[in-house]
Scaffold this motif. Structure first.
Motif, PDB file in Angstrom:
ATOM      1  N   VAL A 179       6.662   3.769   0.220  1.00  0.00           N
ATOM      2  CA  VAL A 179       5.460   3.956   1.040  1.00  0.00           C
ATOM      3  C   VAL A 179       5.046   5.425   0.997  1.00  0.00           C
ATOM      4  O   VAL A 179       5.896   6.314   1.083  1.00  0.00           O
ATOM      5  CB  VAL A 179       5.719   3.534   2.508  1.00  0.00           C
ATOM      6  N   GLN A 180       3.740   5.648   0.865  1.00  0.00           N
ATOM      7  CA  GLN A 180       3.180   6.992   0.964  1.00  0.00           C
ATOM      8  C   GLN A 180       2.141   7.000   2.074  1.00  0.00           C
ATOM      9  O   GLN A 180       1.385   6.042   2.226  1.00  0.00           O
ATOM     10  CB  GLN A 180       2.510   7.416  -0.342  1.00  0.00           C
ATOM     11  N   ARG A 181       2.099   8.103   2.826  1.00  0.00           N
ATOM     12  CA  ARG A 181       1.143   8.223   3.925  1.00  0.00           C
ATOM     13  C   ARG A 181       0.494   9.595   3.850  1.00  0.00           C
ATOM     14  O   ARG A 181       1.154  10.591   3.546  1.00  0.00           O
ATOM     15  CB  ARG A 181       1.860   8.064   5.259  1.00  0.00           C
ATOM     16  N   SER A 182      -0.802   9.640   4.137  1.00  0.00           N
ATOM     17  CA  SER A 182      -1.488  10.925   4.213  1.00  0.00           C
ATOM     18  C   SER A 182      -2.416  10.920   5.426  1.00  0.00           C
ATOM     19  O   SER A 182      -2.937   9.879   5.823  1.00  0.00           O
ATOM     20  CB  SER A 182      -2.270  11.209   2.937  1.00  0.00           C
ATOM     21  N   PHE A 183      -2.586  12.109   6.008  1.00  0.00           N
ATOM     22  CA  PHE A 183      -3.450  12.290   7.167  1.00  0.00           C
ATOM     23  C   PHE A 183      -4.598  13.218   6.802  1.00  0.00           C
ATOM     24  O   PHE A 183      -4.435  14.139   6.006  1.00  0.00           O
ATOM     25  CB  PHE A 183      -2.688  12.943   8.327  1.00  0.00           C
ATOM     26  N   THR A 228      -5.794   7.993   8.645  1.00  0.00           N
ATOM     27  CA  THR A 228      -4.438   7.815   8.135  1.00  0.00           C
ATOM     28  C   THR A 228      -4.489   6.816   6.995  1.00  0.00           C
ATOM     29  O   THR A 228      -4.942   5.689   7.171  1.00  0.00           O
ATOM     30  CB  THR A 228      -3.502   7.284   9.237  1.00  0.00           C
ATOM     31  N   GLU A 229      -4.072   7.252   5.819  1.00  0.00           N
ATOM     32  CA  GLU A 229      -4.100   6.386   4.636  1.00  0.00           C
ATOM     33  C   GLU A 229      -2.678   6.034   4.228  1.00  0.00           C
ATOM     34  O   GLU A 229      -1.837   6.915   4.056  1.00  0.00           O
ATOM     35  CB  GLU A 229      -4.809   7.085   3.477  1.00  0.00           C
ATOM     36  N   TYR A 230      -2.437   4.747   4.108  1.00  0.00           N
ATOM     37  CA  TYR A 230      -1.142   4.252   3.660  1.00  0.00           C
ATOM     38  C   TYR A 230      -1.281   3.637   2.280  1.00  0.00           C
ATOM     39  O   TYR A 230      -2.263   2.949   1.995  1.00  0.00           O
ATOM     40  CB  TYR A 230      -0.615   3.172   4.613  1.00  0.00           C
ATOM     41  N   LYS A 231      -0.268   3.874   1.427  1.00  0.00           N
ATOM     42  CA  LYS A 231      -0.136   3.211   0.133  1.00  0.00           C
ATOM     43  C   LYS A 231       1.298   2.708   0.049  1.00  0.00           C
ATOM     44  O   LYS A 231       2.226   3.421   0.456  1.00  0.00           O
ATOM     45  CB  LYS A 231      -0.390   4.183  -1.016  1.00  0.00           C
ATOM     46  N   ALA A 232       1.470   1.503  -0.465  1.00  0.00           N
ATOM     47  CA  ALA A 232       2.810   0.935  -0.553  1.00  0.00           C
ATOM     48  C   ALA A 232       2.943   0.088  -1.814  1.00  0.00           C
ATOM     49  O   ALA A 232       1.952  -0.359  -2.392  1.00  0.00           O
ATOM     50  CB  ALA A 232       3.109   0.083   0.678  1.00  0.00           C
ATOM     51  N   LYS A 233       4.185  -0.128  -2.195  1.00  0.00           N
ATOM     52  CA  LYS A 233       4.454  -0.937  -3.388  1.00  0.00           C
ATOM     53  C   LYS A 233       4.320  -2.425  -3.108  1.00  0.00           C
ATOM     54  O   LYS A 233       4.006  -3.192  -4.019  1.00  0.00           O
ATOM     55  CB  LYS A 233       5.844  -0.618  -3.940  1.00  0.00           C
ATOM     56  N   THR A 234       4.566  -2.842  -1.851  1.00  0.00           N
ATOM     57  CA  THR A 234       4.443  -4.259  -1.503  1.00  0.00           C
ATOM     58  C   THR A 234       3.702  -4.392  -0.173  1.00  0.00           C
ATOM     59  O   THR A 234       3.690  -3.467   0.637  1.00  0.00           O
ATOM     60  CB  THR A 234       5.828  -4.928  -1.348  1.00  0.00           C
ATOM     61  N   ASN A 235       3.109  -5.551   0.032  1.00  0.00           N
ATOM     62  CA  ASN A 235       2.430  -5.805   1.302  1.00  0.00           C
ATOM     63  C   ASN A 235       3.403  -5.753   2.484  1.00  0.00           C
ATOM     64  O   ASN A 235       3.051  -5.296   3.566  1.00  0.00           O
ATOM     65  CB  ASN A 235       1.729  -7.169   1.274  1.00  0.00           C
ATOM     66  N   PHE A 286      -4.073   0.770   2.909  1.00  0.00           N
ATOM     67  CA  PHE A 286      -4.717   0.510   4.190  1.00  0.00           C
ATOM     68  C   PHE A 286      -5.100   1.844   4.807  1.00  0.00           C
ATOM     69  O   PHE A 286      -4.320   2.800   4.760  1.00  0.00           O
ATOM     70  CB  PHE A 286      -3.735  -0.240   5.109  1.00  0.00           C
ATOM     71  N   VAL A 287      -6.309   1.924   5.378  1.00  0.00           N
ATOM     72  CA  VAL A 287      -6.770   3.147   6.032  1.00  0.00           C
ATOM     73  C   VAL A 287      -7.040   2.843   7.497  1.00  0.00           C
ATOM     74  O   VAL A 287      -7.708   1.857   7.821  1.00  0.00           O
ATOM     75  CB  VAL A 287      -8.045   3.697   5.356  1.00  0.00           C
ATOM     76  N   ILE A 288      -6.513   3.693   8.369  1.00  0.00           N
ATOM     77  CA  ILE A 288      -6.720   3.558   9.810  1.00  0.00           C
ATOM     78  C   ILE A 288      -7.519   4.769  10.266  1.00  0.00           C
ATOM     79  O   ILE A 288      -7.092   5.909  10.056  1.00  0.00           O
ATOM     80  CB  ILE A 288      -5.378   3.512  10.565  1.00  0.00           C
ATOM     81  N   SER A 289      -8.671   4.536  10.874  1.00  0.00           N
ATOM     82  CA  SER A 289      -9.500   5.614  11.420  1.00  0.00           C
ATOM     83  C   SER A 289      -9.444   5.530  12.941  1.00  0.00           C
ATOM     84  O   SER A 289      -9.886   4.546  13.525  1.00  0.00           O
ATOM     85  CB  SER A 289     -10.939   5.487  10.937  1.00  0.00           C
ATOM     86  N   THR A 290      -8.896   6.572  13.562  1.00  0.00           N
ATOM     87  CA  THR A 290      -8.718   6.595  15.008  1.00  0.00           C
ATOM     88  C   THR A 290      -9.622   7.669  15.607  1.00  0.00           C
ATOM     89  O   THR A 290      -9.408   8.853  15.352  1.00  0.00           O
ATOM     90  CB  THR A 290      -7.254   6.900  15.371  1.00  0.00           C
ATOM     91  N   PRO A 291     -10.638   7.271  16.386  1.00  0.00           N
ATOM     92  CA  PRO A 291     -11.525   8.278  16.982  1.00  0.00           C
ATOM     93  C   PRO A 291     -10.911   8.906  18.227  1.00  0.00           C
ATOM     94  O   PRO A 291     -10.210   8.236  18.989  1.00  0.00           O
ATOM     95  CB  PRO A 291     -12.771   7.461  17.349  1.00  0.00           C
ATOM     96  N   PHE A 292     -11.180  10.193  18.399  1.00  0.00           N
ATOM     97  CA  PHE A 292     -10.746  10.929  19.583  1.00  0.00           C
ATOM     98  C   PHE A 292     -11.961  11.586  20.218  1.00  0.00           C
ATOM     99  O   PHE A 292     -12.952  11.856  19.543  1.00  0.00           O
ATOM    100  CB  PHE A 292      -9.700  11.997  19.210  1.00  0.00           C
ATOM    101  N   PRO A 293     -11.910  11.854  21.525  1.00  0.00           N
ATOM    102  CA  PRO A 293     -13.065  12.445  22.199  1.00  0.00           C
ATOM    103  C   PRO A 293     -13.328  13.902  21.822  1.00  0.00           C
ATOM    104  O   PRO A 293     -14.420  14.399  22.046  1.00  0.00           O
ATOM    105  CB  PRO A 293     -12.750  12.334  23.690  1.00  0.00           C
ATOM    106  N   SER A 294     -12.326  14.586  21.243  1.00  0.00           N
ATOM    107  CA  SER A 294     -12.534  15.984  20.876  1.00  0.00           C
ATOM    108  C   SER A 294     -11.694  16.331  19.643  1.00  0.00           C
ATOM    109  O   SER A 294     -10.715  15.646  19.320  1.00  0.00           O
ATOM    110  CB  SER A 294     -12.149  16.909  22.037  1.00  0.00           C
TER     111      SER A 294
END
Length: 119
Positions: A42-46, A78-85, A13-21
């Protein structure tokens, strides 16, 4: 861009969060990356990405030269990878809570986080 398929971590799952600056995006990234994922399932990368702005014709095509500067990078990706839902859901829920705290602090302590809100 879709996350790469990983047979060991098939749920993503990828979460894209916009910021004003760019400054606020970097602040959020630094605040959120200090907490490591607890589960080895679970693995997470930014990363920071540039927002695509429409040109004068309304098109979203922007030259590569315009996208190179760090100041354009206002999207926290933010990208998440996991072994299970289930593990993916639990990790993303925890991240959303932390993101809410970071945004709340920014809203209270910074002047340009939410346009149109005056104290």
């Amino acid at each position: 861009m879709a996350p790469q398929k990983d047979p060991e971590f098939p749920c993503s799952f990828v979460i894209s969060t916009p910021f004003p600056s760019h400054r606020l995006a970097v602040s959020a990234l630094r605040a959120l990356q200090v907490d490591a994922e607890i589960s080895p399932m679970v693995q997470r990368s930014f990363s920071l990405a540039a927002a695509r702005k429409p040109d004068s014709n309304g098109s979203r095509d922007v030259s590569a030269a315009e996208m190179d500067g760090d100041d354009c990078k206002t999207i926290l990706r933010t990208e998440y990878k996991a072994k299970t839902n289930r593990m993916l859901r639990v990790a993303v829920n925890g991240f959303m809570e932390s993101l809410g705290v970071v945004l709340g602090v920014m809203e209270r302590l910074d002047v340009d986080v939410l346009p149109g809100k005056a104290s």
